[in-house]
Design an enzyme around this catalytic site. Structure first.
Site, short mmCIF file in Angstrom:
data_model
loop_
_atom_site.label_atom_id
_atom_site.label_comp_id
_atom_site.label_asym_id
_atom_site.label_seq_id
_atom_site.Cartn_x
_atom_site.Cartn_y
_atom_site.Cartn_z
N LEU A 1 30.80 1.02 28.76
CA LEU A 1 32.12 0.40 29.04
C LEU A 1 32.43 -0.69 28.03
CD1 LEU A 1 31.89 0.09 32.90
CD2 LEU A 1 33.45 1.53 31.59
N LYS B 1 30.37 -3.69 25.00
CA LYS B 1 29.12 -4.31 24.60
C LYS B 1 29.39 -5.73 24.15
CE LYS B 1 28.69 -2.18 19.97
NZ LYS B 1 29.93 -1.41 20.07
N GLY B 2 28.41 -6.57 24.45
CA GLY B 2 28.53 -7.96 24.04
C GLY B 2 27.35 -8.27 23.12
N GLY C 1 24.02 -7.54 25.23
CA GLY C 1 23.79 -6.40 26.10
C GLY C 1 24.96 -5.45 26.10
N VAL D 1 27.39 -2.78 28.79
CA VAL D 1 27.74 -2.46 30.18
C VAL D 1 28.06 -0.98 30.28
CG1 VAL D 1 29.39 -2.88 32.03
CG2 VAL D 1 28.61 -4.77 30.66
N LYS E 1 25.15 -3.76 33.76
CA LYS E 1 25.01 -4.52 32.53
C LYS E 1 23.54 -4.56 32.16
CE LYS E 1 27.24 -8.61 31.81
NZ LYS E 1 27.50 -10.04 31.58
N ASP F 1 34.71 -20.28 29.72
CA ASP F 1 34.92 -19.24 28.71
C ASP F 1 35.98 -18.26 29.18
OD1 ASP F 1 32.81 -16.82 26.95
OD2 ASP F 1 34.58 -17.96 26.36
C1 400 Z 1 33.65 -9.26 29.75
C2 400 Z 1 32.54 -8.82 28.87
C3 400 Z 1 31.43 -8.29 29.70
N1 400 Z 1 31.91 -7.16 30.48
C4 400 Z 1 31.43 -6.97 31.74
O1 400 Z 1 30.55 -7.65 32.22
C5 400 Z 1 32.10 -5.89 32.50
C6 400 Z 1 31.94 -5.71 33.87
C7 400 Z 1 32.72 -4.63 34.33
N2 400 Z 1 33.02 -4.03 35.51
N3 400 Z 1 33.91 -3.06 35.30
C8 400 Z 1 34.22 -3.02 33.98
N4 400 Z 1 35.15 -2.11 33.52
C9 400 Z 1 35.38 -1.77 32.21
O2 400 Z 1 34.77 -2.28 31.29
C10 400 Z 1 36.44 -0.77 31.92
C11 400 Z 1 36.88 -0.62 30.62
C12 400 Z 1 37.89 0.30 30.33
C13 400 Z 1 38.47 1.08 31.34
N5 400 Z 1 39.50 1.95 31.07
C14 400 Z 1 39.94 2.16 29.70
C15 400 Z 1 41.47 2.27 29.65
N6 400 Z 1 41.95 3.26 30.64
C16 400 Z 1 43.39 3.40 30.56
C17 400 Z 1 41.54 2.83 32.00
C18 400 Z 1 40.02 2.81 32.12
C19 400 Z 1 38.02 0.91 32.65
C20 400 Z 1 37.00 0.00 32.95
C21 400 Z 1 33.48 -4.01 33.34
S1 400 Z 1 33.19 -4.75 31.84
C22 400 Z 1 30.25 -7.90 28.89
C23 400 Z 1 29.25 -8.84 28.73
C24 400 Z 1 28.15 -8.51 27.99
C25 400 Z 1 28.02 -7.25 27.42
C26 400 Z 1 29.03 -6.30 27.60
C27 400 Z 1 30.16 -6.63 28.34
#
Ligand code: 400
Length: 273
Positions: free
Chosen positions: A16, A18-19, A22, A24, A39, A133
């Protein structure tokens, strides 16, 4: 006591995001098909950057917070080389995507998200947690378009730990840029930055170099372009948040009572138009 989670309990889906520390992944509990975001953080990265205390704080804080606009951390587990955080899945993805796709948000959408953020931050500050943040990348949307604050990696239990300068400075308050003591008012400043960015499509003090962004922030070099056409109430709210003296910034309660918010924010916090 319930059996601890392990990787075997999950079916892993697509990445989903990457940071720095890590990635996700979309995942679901094998038995129940309950969808989550998993994550994955590598222990060697945590050791290398000495981030144990920060990660522990993130886990303690996010586990303890229960609010409709704060992404849930359901639990965690680890194996020899990785730590896994079981997070709520936000179906709508990053608010950033919506902002970039549309160029800028409507006044109703912007007011709804600022109101949701103010309520979530009021809840956090009530528990002595400063996120520090808040930026569009850390703001997610659920399936109904409700805002969810993610990634409490930089949050603190309201101490004045220094935040190393990483990533964009656009959202940093003057007192943080000037290395002064700071308190929860930094989150109020950031609400002003975000409100501006939601309405104009880019943050107010954006500049070619970090140095120039620094200078614009500490000078409060704020100006409102003629397009897109933004209401004077919205500009009034932004001007009462982007104030140098932290004690003079509009409080979260006053933000929620501001005429622009009262007039434009969707009470249910979803605002699907
Ligand atoms: C906020 C950054 C943080 N992220 C989390 O913790 C995250 C926690 C978490 N829960 N759900 C997520 N959902 C998504 O990332 C997501 C992305 C795109 C999606 N779509 C694409 C467009 N489409 C039209 C609809 C569906 C749907 C869900 C994320 S990210 C992170 C920290 C460290 C490493 C990686 C990520």
């Amino acid at each position: 006591a319930e059996k601890p989670w392990s990787l075997a309990d999950f079916e892993i889906g697509r990445p989903l995001g990457k940071g720095k520390f890590g990635r996700v992944y979309l995942a679901r509990v094998a038995k129940s098909h309950f969808v989550v975001a998993l994550k994955v953080i590598f222990k060697e990265q945590i050791e290398k950057y000495k981030l144990h205390h920060q990660l522990r704080r993130e886990m303690e804080i996010q586990t303890s917070l229960r609010h409709p606009n704060i992404l849930r951390l359901f639990g965690w587990f680890d194996d020899d080389e990785r730590i896994f955080l079981i997070l709520e899945y936000a179906h709508g993805g990053e608010l950033y995507g919506l902002l970039k796709a549309n160029g800028h948000l409507s006044e109703q959408q912007a007011a709804t998200y600022i109101s949701s953020l103010s309520q979530a931050l009021a809840y956090c500050h009530g528990k002595c947690v400063i996120h520090r943040d808040i930026k569009p990348e850390n703001l997610l949307l659920d399936h109904e378009g409700r805002l969810k604050i993610a990634d409490f990696g930089w949050s603190v239990q309201s101490s004045n730990k220094r935040k190393t300068m990483c990533g964009t400075l656009d959202y940093l308050a003057p007192e943080m840029v000037e290395n002064k003591d700071h308190d929860h008012a930094v989150d109020n400043w950031t609400l002003g930055i975000l409100c501006y960015e939601f309405l104009y499509g880019s943050p107010p003090f954006e500049a070619e170099s970090q140095k120039d962004t620094f200078k614009r922030i500490v000078k409060i070099d704020l100006s409102f372009p003629d397009t897109p056409n933004v209401s004077s109430e919205a500009k009034n709210l932004i001007s009462q948040l982007l104030v140098k003296d932290p004690s003079k910034r509009l409080s979260l309660t006053k933000i929620m009572q501001h005429p622009w918010i009262v007039k434009n924010a969707d009470p249910k916090g979803v605002c699907l138009f």
